[in-house]
Design a protein around this motif. Structure first.
Motif, PDB file in Angstrom:
ATOM      1  N   GLY A 101       0.791  -1.224   0.000  1.00 24.79           N
ATOM      2  CA  GLY A 101       0.000   0.000   0.000  1.00 24.79           C
ATOM      3  C   GLY A 101       0.820   1.270   0.000  1.00 24.79           C
ATOM      4  N   HIS A 155      -6.029  -5.322   0.323  1.00 22.85           N
ATOM      5  CA  HIS A 155      -5.576  -5.738   1.653  1.00 22.85           C
ATOM      6  C   HIS A 155      -6.755  -6.371   2.388  1.00 22.85           C
ATOM      7  CE1 HIS A 155      -3.190  -5.616   5.365  1.00 22.85           C
ATOM      8  NE2 HIS A 155      -4.291  -5.193   5.979  1.00 22.85           N
ATOM      9  N   MET A 191      -7.374  -0.543  -1.653  1.00 20.92           N
ATOM     10  CA  MET A 191      -6.387   0.370  -1.094  1.00 20.92           C
ATOM     11  C   MET A 191      -6.367   1.636  -1.942  1.00 20.92           C
ATOM     12  SD  MET A 191      -3.263  -1.981   0.364  1.00 20.92           S
ATOM     13  CE  MET A 191      -2.624  -2.561  -1.212  1.00 20.92           C
ATOM     14  N   GLY A 226      -2.105   2.481   1.800  1.00 16.35           N
ATOM     15  CA  GLY A 226      -3.401   2.236   1.168  1.00 16.35           C
ATOM     16  C   GLY A 226      -4.392   1.495   2.029  1.00 16.35           C
ATOM     17  N   HIS A 227      -3.921   0.555   2.880  1.00 15.16           N
ATOM     18  CA  HIS A 227      -4.851  -0.233   3.688  1.00 15.16           C
ATOM     19  C   HIS A 227      -5.411   0.564   4.863  1.00 15.16           C
ATOM     20  CE1 HIS A 227      -0.970  -0.792   5.765  1.00 15.16           C
ATOM     21  NE2 HIS A 227      -1.697  -0.935   6.860  1.00 15.16           N
TER      22      HIS A 227
END
Length: 222
Positions: free
Chosen positions: A153, A186, A191, A204-205
């Motif tokens: 991410g 994720h 994400m 991103g997560h």
């Protein structure tokens, strides 16, 4: 050749003369003219051609064609073709991605991704290219690097275009856009590209679709 006719009147009693109404009923229908015959034949040929090819006869627009042939009523109506979005592929826009946190997304020459408050900063001018329907690639015009997201991410600038550079672009209800990695997820969750309140990229997560840090407004360059 001679034909013999009996002379005895009672063998063939005279038939009563038909009245005018009966004559009209027994009179055969008038034969169609040459123009009507040609139109009917043309309609039959168009119907046969349409049934064989599955295409619409030319010049009929969206009106149904009905033909009576051999006592059978054949109806054929134009169908709506599947809508194609291929024209969206290759569409290119020059934009600055302005986040709801009031930062412009930028990629410097080292591949570092961050936000800046400078409106006309060169590294913030992005080329957004549609690679498929709803999917874009984001490239810095000044550095030539593509925005990419790793499996963990993390955002970074990639020299080469690859599947990690594809993002799903979606217009949210508030008019801002979100960009989610097409390749990586994720735990089954998307994400997103995100900048926190200090202009630093978030993993991103940790970002969510409805969070302001993931919302970007594509702005025309001034």
């Amino acid at each position: 050749m001679c034909r013999w006719t009996p002379s005895v009147a009672h063998l063939h009693p005279p038939e009563p003369a038909p009245d005018a109404a009966a004559s009209a009923r027994q009179r055969p229908p008038p034969r169609p003219g040459a123009a009507s015959f040609c139109l009917a034949r043309l309609a039959l040929l168009l119907a046969a051609a349409g049934a064989a090819s599955g295409a619409c006869p030319p010049g009929l627009g969206h009106e149904p064609l009905q033909v009576l042939a051999g006592g059978t009523n054949c109806s054929w109506t134009l169908e709506r073709h599947t809508r194609s979005y291929n024209h969206l592929e290759g569409d290119v826009r020059l934009r600055r991605l302005y986040s709801a946190n009031k930062f412009f997304l930028c990629i410097d020459k080292t591949g570092k991704v961050e936000g800046t408050r400078r409106k006309n900063y060169a590294d913030s001018l992005m080329e957004i290219r549609s690679v498929s329907v709803g999917v874009v690639a984001i490239k810095s015009v000044s550095t030539g690097l593509y925005l990419a997201m790793s499996k963990k991410g993390t955002l970074f600038g990639s020299v080469k275009y690859n599947p990690s550079c594809k993002f799903k672009e979606r217009i949210e209800e508030n008019g801002y856009n979100t960009y989610a990695s097409l390749r990586w997820k994720h735990g089954g969750r998307q994400m997103f590209v995100s900048l926190n309140g200090r202009g630093k990229p978030r993993r991103g997560h940790k970002a969510r679709r409805r969070h302001p840090s993931t919302h970007f407004l594509p702005m025309l360059p001034s």
